[in-house]
Design a protein around this motif. Structure first.
Motif, PDB file in Angstrom:
ATOM      1  N   THR A 115      10.504 -13.836 -51.462  1.00 15.26           N
ATOM      2  CA  THR A 115      11.613 -13.599 -50.547  1.00 15.26           C
ATOM      3  C   THR A 115      12.441 -12.418 -51.056  1.00 15.26           C
ATOM      4  OG1 THR A 115      13.082 -15.118 -51.717  1.00 15.26           O
ATOM      5  CG2 THR A 115      11.724 -16.039 -49.947  1.00 15.26           C
ATOM      6  N   LYS A 116      13.282 -11.889 -50.180  1.00 16.15           N
ATOM      7  CA  LYS A 116      14.107 -10.746 -50.559  1.00 16.15           C
ATOM      8  C   LYS A 116      15.309 -11.155 -51.400  1.00 16.15           C
ATOM      9  CE  LYS A 116      12.829  -7.943 -46.543  1.00 16.15           C
ATOM     10  NZ  LYS A 116      13.319  -7.226 -45.327  1.00 16.15           N
ATOM     11  N   GLN A 117      15.616 -12.430 -51.435  1.00 19.78           N
ATOM     12  CA  GLN A 117      16.765 -12.902 -52.201  1.00 19.78           C
ATOM     13  C   GLN A 117      16.354 -14.064 -53.087  1.00 19.78           C
ATOM     14  OE1 GLN A 117      18.944 -14.105 -48.558  1.00 19.78           O
ATOM     15  NE2 GLN A 117      19.168 -16.096 -49.551  1.00 19.78           N
TER      16      GLN A 117
ATOM     17  N   HIS B   4      17.765 -20.420 -54.602  1.00 16.14           N
ATOM     18  CA  HIS B   4      18.601 -21.258 -55.457  1.00 16.14           C
ATOM     19  C   HIS B   4      18.150 -22.717 -55.392  1.00 16.14           C
ATOM     20  CE1 HIS B   4      21.368 -17.920 -56.000  1.00 16.14           C
ATOM     21  NE2 HIS B   4      21.396 -17.743 -54.697  1.00 16.14           N
TER      22      HIS B   4
ATOM     23  N   TRP C 111      11.928 -22.976 -45.924  1.00 15.98           N
ATOM     24  CA  TRP C 111      13.132 -22.146 -45.866  1.00 15.98           C
ATOM     25  C   TRP C 111      12.820 -20.777 -45.265  1.00 15.98           C
ATOM     26  CZ3 TRP C 111      14.300 -17.389 -47.932  1.00 15.98           C
ATOM     27  CH2 TRP C 111      15.648 -17.001 -47.893  1.00 15.98           C
TER      28      TRP C 111
ATOM     29  N   ARG D 281      18.232 -20.733 -41.648  1.00 10.81           N
ATOM     30  CA  ARG D 281      18.246 -21.024 -43.081  1.00 10.81           C
ATOM     31  C   ARG D 281      19.568 -20.618 -43.730  1.00 10.81           C
ATOM     32  NH1 ARG D 281      14.248 -17.026 -42.371  1.00 10.81           N
ATOM     33  NH2 ARG D 281      14.854 -14.948 -43.100  1.00 10.81           N
ATOM     34  N   ARG D 282      19.947 -21.433 -44.733  1.00 14.71           N
ATOM     35  CA  ARG D 282      21.126 -21.142 -45.545  1.00 14.71           C
ATOM     36  C   ARG D 282      20.700 -20.288 -46.740  1.00 14.71           C
ATOM     37  NH1 ARG D 282      22.222 -24.276 -41.249  1.00 14.71           N
ATOM     38  NH2 ARG D 282      23.981 -25.690 -41.516  1.00 14.71           N
ATOM     39  N   TRP D 283      21.524 -19.308 -47.104  1.00 18.58           N
ATOM     40  CA  TRP D 283      21.169 -18.430 -48.216  1.00 18.58           C
ATOM     41  C   TRP D 283      21.246 -19.156 -49.553  1.00 18.58           C
ATOM     42  CZ3 TRP D 283      24.584 -17.835 -52.184  1.00 18.58           C
ATOM     43  CH2 TRP D 283      25.921 -18.162 -51.934  1.00 18.58           C
ATOM     44  N   TYR D 284      21.979 -20.259 -49.610  1.00 17.44           N
ATOM     45  CA  TYR D 284      22.338 -20.850 -50.899  1.00 17.44           C
ATOM     46  C   TYR D 284      21.424 -21.983 -51.353  1.00 17.44           C
ATOM     47  CZ  TYR D 284      24.710 -23.859 -47.466  1.00 17.44           C
ATOM     48  OH  TYR D 284      24.999 -24.656 -46.394  1.00 17.44           O
TER      49      TYR D 284
END
Length: 286
Positions: free
Chosen positions: A212-214, A217, A255, A261-264
């Motif tokens: 993924t790009k991020q 968590h 996800w 989707r949530r980033w966290y």
């Protein structure tokens, strides 16, 4: 039904720590009990975080359990806020030793070659003492290097990684599992490498590496919690590790596909039926 105690923080928002441990362990059919080490408004990737350290409360909770005669089949530690908490947990394990509780330690300290902010430079040495009394430890490479006071680097060969695991076991842990590793030349795969000090056996398992790009968590907490749940269900360690790798990859894939989707934190909720199905299939076989 096995009773599992998980000792780690609770992030009120963030899909990590107790927020994933409790539902995943419960989904495996075990009774999940919790001891929060800290309460955070959200995990530390958020900008504004309120944190309350619960070090002073932990001993009082342990004493209340002792007065009630409450014991646990497994004690699973995650994030501990400092050396004082390690000492408190170690003293509790001394009391639990008569019940032959399995001790599973996720030595949460850092990632990508750095310790998390707030840890004193002596913390890895203190964490190593807790790992030494464990049945299973599941460090990532950053944490394994910190526990052994080794310089962090990303070019270890498989044999060198196995030697790190041998040294971790030599310090006392029965089984050491290195998480977040890929086989040579296979960046599309991600999984674990395990060394068992009781028979010298090495085991590895790799699933899909969902890129993924991020940062994703909470995946380490999901992996560790899934492994604890599977062990509580009676699954052998190698099988539990393999299932946990696959489940964590499934969470990340869910996800990546989700429009909302949530980033966290990843969608472990969506992937829970997969985990439950495999736990039940194992129980049906025995």
């Amino acid at each position: 039904m096995k009773r599992v105690l998980t000792i780690q923080d609770i992030s009120c928002v963030g899909k990590c720590s107790l927020g994933v441990a409790m539902p995943i362990i419960s989904a495996a059919g075990a009774e999940a009990a919790a001891l929060p080490t800290a309460v955070l408004s959200a995990h530390t990737a958020f900008t504004h975080v309120y944190k309350r350290d619960l070090s002073k409360d932990m001993e009082k909770i342990f004493s209340a359990w002792q007065a009630e005669g409450i014991t646990f089949d497994c004690v699973y530690t995650g994030y501990l806020a400092g050396g004082e908490q390690i000492e408190t947990v170690s003293a509790f394990l001394d009391r639990q030793s008569k019940t032959s509780s399995m001790v599973f330690v996720d030595p949460v300290m850092g990632d990508f070659g750095r310790l998390y902010a707030g840890f004193h430079h002596t913390f890895p040495e203190q964490m190593a003492q807790l790992c030494a009394r464990s049945d299973v430890i599941v460090p990532n490479l950053t944490e394994a290097c910190a526990l052994l006071d080794e310089p962090y680097r990303e070019d270890y060969t498989e044999e060198q990684l196995i030697e790190l695991l041998r040294r971790l076991c030599g310090a006392g842990a029965k089984c050491a599992v290195l998480t977040g590793v890929s086989p040579a030349g296979r960046a599309d795969k991600l999984g674990i490498l395990k060394y068992d000090s009781r028979n010298g056996a090495v085991f590895s398992y790799f699933g899909e590496h969902v890129r993924t790009k991020q940062p994703l968590h909470g995946t380490g907490d999901i992996f560790a919690s899934a492994c604890v749940g599977a062990l509580a269900a009676g699954m052998p360690l190698d099988d539990a590790l393999a299932l946990s790798v696959e489940f964590t990859a499934r969470c990340a894939a869910c996800w990546a596909k989700a429009a909302d989707r949530r980033w966290y934190g990843v969608d472990f909720e969506t992937a829970l039926p997969y985990y439950i199905e495999h736990i039940q299939a194992y129980k049906d076989k025995i």
